[in-house]
Enzyme design. Structure first.
Site, short mmCIF file in Angstrom:
data_model
loop_
_atom_site.label_atom_id
_atom_site.label_comp_id
_atom_site.label_asym_id
_atom_site.label_seq_id
_atom_site.Cartn_x
_atom_site.Cartn_y
_atom_site.Cartn_z
N ARG A 95 0.80 -1.22 0.00
CA ARG A 95 0.00 0.00 0.00
C ARG A 95 0.84 1.27 0.00
O ARG A 95 0.30 2.37 -0.17
CB ARG A 95 -0.99 -0.01 1.16
CG ARG A 95 -0.36 -0.20 2.52
CD ARG A 95 -1.41 -0.32 3.58
NE ARG A 95 -2.39 0.76 3.44
CZ ARG A 95 -3.58 0.76 3.98
NH1 ARG A 95 -3.96 -0.27 4.71
NH2 ARG A 95 -4.39 1.78 3.84
N LYS A 137 2.84 -19.03 7.79
CA LYS A 137 2.43 -19.25 9.16
C LYS A 137 2.44 -17.91 9.89
O LYS A 137 3.13 -17.00 9.41
CB LYS A 137 3.33 -20.27 9.85
CG LYS A 137 4.79 -19.78 10.04
CD LYS A 137 5.48 -20.54 11.09
CE LYS A 137 5.35 -19.88 12.42
NZ LYS A 137 6.34 -18.84 12.70
N ASP A 167 5.62 -24.03 5.87
CA ASP A 167 6.36 -24.16 7.12
C ASP A 167 7.81 -24.21 6.67
O ASP A 167 8.27 -25.22 6.13
CB ASP A 167 5.98 -25.46 7.84
CG ASP A 167 6.71 -25.58 9.16
OD1 ASP A 167 7.90 -25.24 9.21
OD2 ASP A 167 6.09 -26.01 10.14
N HIS A 168 8.54 -23.11 6.85
CA HIS A 168 9.84 -23.04 6.16
C HIS A 168 10.83 -24.09 6.66
O HIS A 168 11.80 -24.40 5.98
CB HIS A 168 10.43 -21.62 6.19
CG HIS A 168 11.10 -21.25 7.46
ND1 HIS A 168 10.43 -20.79 8.56
CD2 HIS A 168 12.41 -21.27 7.83
CE1 HIS A 168 11.29 -20.53 9.53
NE2 HIS A 168 12.51 -20.82 9.11
N LYS A 192 14.16 -26.81 4.70
CA LYS A 192 15.58 -26.87 5.08
C LYS A 192 16.16 -28.19 4.61
O LYS A 192 15.56 -29.25 4.78
CB LYS A 192 15.74 -26.73 6.60
CG LYS A 192 15.44 -25.32 7.09
CD LYS A 192 15.77 -25.18 8.56
CE LYS A 192 15.25 -23.89 9.14
NZ LYS A 192 16.14 -22.76 9.01
N GLU A 232 17.33 -20.41 19.79
CA GLU A 232 17.73 -19.17 19.13
C GLU A 232 18.49 -18.31 20.13
O GLU A 232 18.11 -18.24 21.30
CB GLU A 232 16.51 -18.41 18.63
CG GLU A 232 15.77 -19.13 17.54
CD GLU A 232 14.68 -18.27 16.96
OE1 GLU A 232 14.94 -17.56 16.00
OE2 GLU A 232 13.56 -18.28 17.53
N ASP A 252 4.40 -19.95 17.85
CA ASP A 252 5.35 -19.48 16.84
C ASP A 252 6.24 -20.61 16.32
O ASP A 252 6.63 -20.62 15.16
CB ASP A 252 6.21 -18.37 17.47
CG ASP A 252 7.15 -17.70 16.47
OD1 ASP A 252 6.64 -17.29 15.40
OD2 ASP A 252 8.35 -17.57 16.75
N HIS A 271 7.02 -25.76 13.36
CA HIS A 271 8.35 -26.28 13.03
C HIS A 271 8.73 -27.54 13.83
O HIS A 271 9.17 -28.53 13.27
CB HIS A 271 9.42 -25.22 13.27
CG HIS A 271 9.15 -23.90 12.59
ND1 HIS A 271 8.52 -23.81 11.38
CD2 HIS A 271 9.43 -22.62 12.95
CE1 HIS A 271 8.44 -22.53 11.01
NE2 HIS A 271 8.98 -21.80 11.96
N LYS A 326 13.82 -18.32 22.76
CA LYS A 326 14.64 -17.18 22.32
C LYS A 326 15.60 -16.84 23.46
O LYS A 326 15.31 -17.12 24.62
CB LYS A 326 13.74 -15.99 22.03
CG LYS A 326 12.74 -16.31 20.91
CD LYS A 326 12.61 -15.19 19.91
CE LYS A 326 11.62 -15.49 18.82
NZ LYS A 326 12.24 -15.81 17.53
C1 BG6 Z 1 9.93 -18.28 12.36
C2 BG6 Z 1 9.53 -17.70 13.67
O1 BG6 Z 1 8.93 -19.10 11.85
O2 BG6 Z 1 11.11 -19.05 12.53
C3 BG6 Z 1 10.64 -16.87 14.25
O3 BG6 Z 1 8.37 -16.90 13.51
C4 BG6 Z 1 11.92 -17.64 14.31
O4 BG6 Z 1 10.30 -16.38 15.54
C5 BG6 Z 1 12.21 -18.30 12.97
O5 BG6 Z 1 12.97 -16.75 14.65
C6 BG6 Z 1 13.39 -19.25 13.08
O6 BG6 Z 1 13.73 -19.71 11.80
P1 BG6 Z 1 15.21 -20.17 11.45
O7 BG6 Z 1 15.09 -20.63 10.04
O8 BG6 Z 1 16.08 -18.98 11.64
O9 BG6 Z 1 15.54 -21.27 12.41
#
Ligand code: BG6
Length: 505
Positions: free
Chosen positions: A46, A152, A181-182, A186, A220, A239, A244, A344
């Site tokens: 936007r 997500k 779901d990334h 991987k 993390e 999250d 994941h 975290k």
């Molecule tokens: C995301 C979360 O899906 O994955 C984040 O929303 C997180 O909070 C991240 O930091 C971690 O992804 P990766 O690939 O860095 O392990």
């Protein structure tokens, strides 16, 4: 396989995800010639921005986040030629009519009907209205080559995820919906399938007879960074665990697929989720632990606590750490605890699945061989130092029978010269090819929410009395250690298959 001609529309084209992840991934795919000749990216947002200003912004993102480092002028020019900025209010029906006209013009130029991939890199609240607007503008249909990609969080609980599925599946077919779901993109997560099902030696011991427990850690080192506004409404369970960590668990626990086919693999994963023993609502504290970081240290420097972070409520009760104990009630896994933890501001960025095997049934070695042998342990390192390590016992050199744990390992970076694609490269290419193997199906998302709902409900009804309960830079609250200690176990330190395995009992 190169995808067919494609118009890729990124809603939220001016956002952080597009800047840091999507465009760098597309740029790499582009340079590797993995994209079709007829390909265009429409970045929709936007903000009042000229096309040049938008491109300049993307270029800065590439310089920072592309795994190839700073862009080179010629490559950039070619890539910039396929990007168009579209200024639009996503709640305005006219914007979608305009998009439809742009697609038609593009198709005429290409003399084909290109596939349309709608990537929703937007706030979750916009998913439903965008899907409905696309339908009203005539951009959807079972017979059309369209796909919608949804990031997500997919819903914020079982009820909202089910409702979102209902809306999306009223407009698109399941085959047209790609729930991202990334973690599934991987390399090392996909390698779990190769490791388990392309080798014959592990599968016979991959069960309750030989495995004592499984631990999945996604740690993390960073705090919430600039995402406090989103994270404070979400928390670690929503999250990370619901998506994941449960997906990694599925890869470890699933039965062998009959074929490498999207539905077959997803059926086998859905079976795992359906076999998860429901956590009894009145016994949640015996199965789940939450934590929130207070001030502490990261990388040797003082860092603020979660409640002092930008856009976080000063008395927030949102968890930044979650640990769960789960059981998969089927023949293979009956009685084997699966411990999951994520947080975290933990001491390191490390994601790892650890398989702890049982001790040998009988020790035939003399006492001088040593009493402290750890049982075999397998570490599947998702990141960093991607690879697999196995801790085994070996005889120490010398005249006596002394045993020592030693590590056998395979490291991606030592073994292969080519660098691994980013998860988003794999996933974006799959959406364009229409391959949903690495995406979540409606039933999987709902089953994953079902698994965590007792914990979410209990936590929302019983606010924590002890937050913050771990200092930044520590492995979460002591209750997380107690969760395992009650079973006679302890967390294995990720990153060292042998170093801290439990001593033989
Ligand atoms: C995301 C979360 O899906 O994955 C984040 O929303 C997180 O909070 C991240 O930091 C971690 O992804 P990766 O690939 O860095 O392990």
């Amino acid at each position: 396989m190169t995808p067919p001609p494609t118009s890729l529309v990124i809603f939220g084209g001016g956002g952080d995800l597009t800047w840091r992840k999507l465009v760098p991934a597309l740029y790499n795919l582009f340079l590797e010639n993995s994209l079709p000749e007829q390909f265009r990216i429409f970045g929709v947002d936007r903000q009042e921005l000229s096309n040049d200003a938008y491109l300049q912004h993307l270029r800065e993102g590439l310089d920072q986040f592309s795994r190839r480092g700073r862009v080179n002028e010629d490559d950039w020019k070619r890539f910039a030629g396929v990007v168009t900025y579209v200024r639009a209010d996503l709640m305005d029906a006219a914007a979608y009519r305009q998009l439809a006209r742009q697609f038609d013009q593009q198709d005429q130029q290409w003399h084909t009907q290109a596939a349309r991939v709608f990537y929703l890199a937007t706030s979750p609240t916009l998913v439903q209205p965008i899907a409905q607007h696309l339908q009203q503008a005539g951009l959807t249909g079972e017979d059309k080559p369209v796909r919608i990609v949804v990031e997500k969080p997919f819903g914020r609980d079982l009820a909202s995820a089910t409702q979102l599925n209902r809306v999306l599946l009223g407009i698109f077919t399941e085959k047209q919906v790609f729930r991202i779901d990334h973690y599934l993109g991987k390399e090392t997560v996909q390698n779990v399938l190769a490791f388990r099902f392309a080798n014959s030696v592990f599968e016979p011991v991959w069960n309750r007879r030989y495995i004592r427990d499984v631990q999945i850690t996604v740690a993390e080192e960073v705090g919430v960074e600039h995402r406090g506004g989103y994270y404070d409404q979400s928390g670690a369970l929503r999250d990370m665990v619901q998506n994941h960590l449960l997906q990694v668990l599925c890869m470890i626990a699933m039965e062998p697929p009959v074929a490498f086919d999207a539905d077959e693999i997803r059926n086998k994963k859905a079976d795992v989720l359906r076999a998860l023993r429901p956590i009894p609502p009145d016994q949640v504290p015996q199965f789940a632990v939450r934590g929130q970081y207070g001030p502490g240290k990261a990388d040797g420097k003082p860092v603020p606590g979660y409640r002092q972070e930008e856009s976080v409520a000063p008395h927030s009760n949102t968890e930044t750490f979650a640990a769960l104990k789960l059981y998969v009630d089927n023949w293979r896994w009956e009685g084997v605890p699966f411990y999951l933890r994520t947080g975290k501001r933990l001491p390191a960025r490390v994601s790892e699945a650890n398989i702890q095997f049982r001790h040998v049934p009988h020790r035939s070695f003399p006492p001088e061989a040593g009493h402290e042998w750890p049982a075999n342990r397998l570490a599947i390192r998702i990141q960093p130092d991607e690879g697999i390590a196995l801790c085994i016992e070996a005889k120490r050199p010398g005249l006596q029978m002394h045993l020592s744990p030693v590590e056998m390992h395979f490291l991606y970076k030592e073994m292969f010269n080519e660098s691994s694609p980013e998860a988003y490269e794999t996933l974006l290419l799959d959406t364009m090819r229409g391959d949903a193997t690495l995406f979540m199906r409606a039933d999987q998302v709902e089953a994953a929410w079902t698994a965590v709902m007792p914990v979410l409900d209990f936590w929302s009804q019983h606010p924590p009395g002890d937050f913050p309960n771990y200092a930044a830079g520590h492995w979460g609250p002591t209750a997380a250690d107690e969760l395992l200690a009650r079973d006679g176990h302890r967390w294995m330190t990720p990153g060292a298959a042998c170093k801290t395995s439990e001593a033989a009992k």
